[in-house]
Design an enzyme around this catalytic site. Structure first.
Site, short mmCIF file in Angstrom:
data_model
loop_
_atom_site.label_atom_id
_atom_site.label_comp_id
_atom_site.label_asym_id
_atom_site.label_seq_id
_atom_site.Cartn_x
_atom_site.Cartn_y
_atom_site.Cartn_z
N THR A 1 -8.83 -30.28 -1.93
CA THR A 1 -9.83 -29.73 -1.14
C THR A 1 -11.68 -30.49 -1.35
OG1 THR A 1 -10.69 -29.17 -3.64
CG2 THR A 1 -8.92 -27.99 -2.93
N CYS A 2 -11.36 -31.94 -1.22
CA CYS A 2 -12.07 -32.15 -1.01
C CYS A 2 -12.78 -33.00 0.54
CB CYS A 2 -12.29 -33.67 -1.52
SG CYS A 2 -13.60 -34.55 -2.20
#
Length: 115
Positions: free
Chosen positions: A9-10
């Site tokens: 999710t980064c």
């Protein structure tokens, strides 16, 4: 083969992954959240990255820690926190198999890597 340690999710991790792909560099991905962070892997990382550079103090996880944990951070407690909360590890981390790991990513960082 290179290993890119990420959290899916980064956004910065996604940019780093895309840069490697765009440069045709073969690599494998290790998602710290999904694949975990073992004590052995953490020691491998900390042998190459100074502890103060490994802890992501800008992360949501860090902000949500009790203040006493942040105030009493030392080498032992930092290792324990990183094992309990792998998202505290700065990322992406690029392991080229050498003596150092590349922490973080900025455009152009991987341009000199080749397949």
């Amino acid at each position: 083969m290179l290993t890119l340690y990420v959290i899916d999710t980064c956004d910065t991790c996604r940019k780093a992954r895309k840069a490697l792909e765009d440069n045709g560099v073969p690599f494998k991905t290790h998602d710290l959240r999904k694949d975990g962070l073992s004590a052995e892997l953490l020691e491998h990382i900390l042998e190459r990255v100074p502890l103060q550079d490994a802890v992501n103090k800008r992360s949501t996880t860090w902000r949500n820690l009790p203040q006493e944990d942040k105030d009493s951070l030392d080498a032992t407690s930092a290792r324990q926190l990183l094992l309990e909360h792998p998202t505290l590890l700065k990322r992406p981390l690029l392991d080229t198999g050498g003596d150092a790991l590349k922490v973080g990513y900025r455009a152009g960082d991987y341009d000199k890597l080749s397949s």
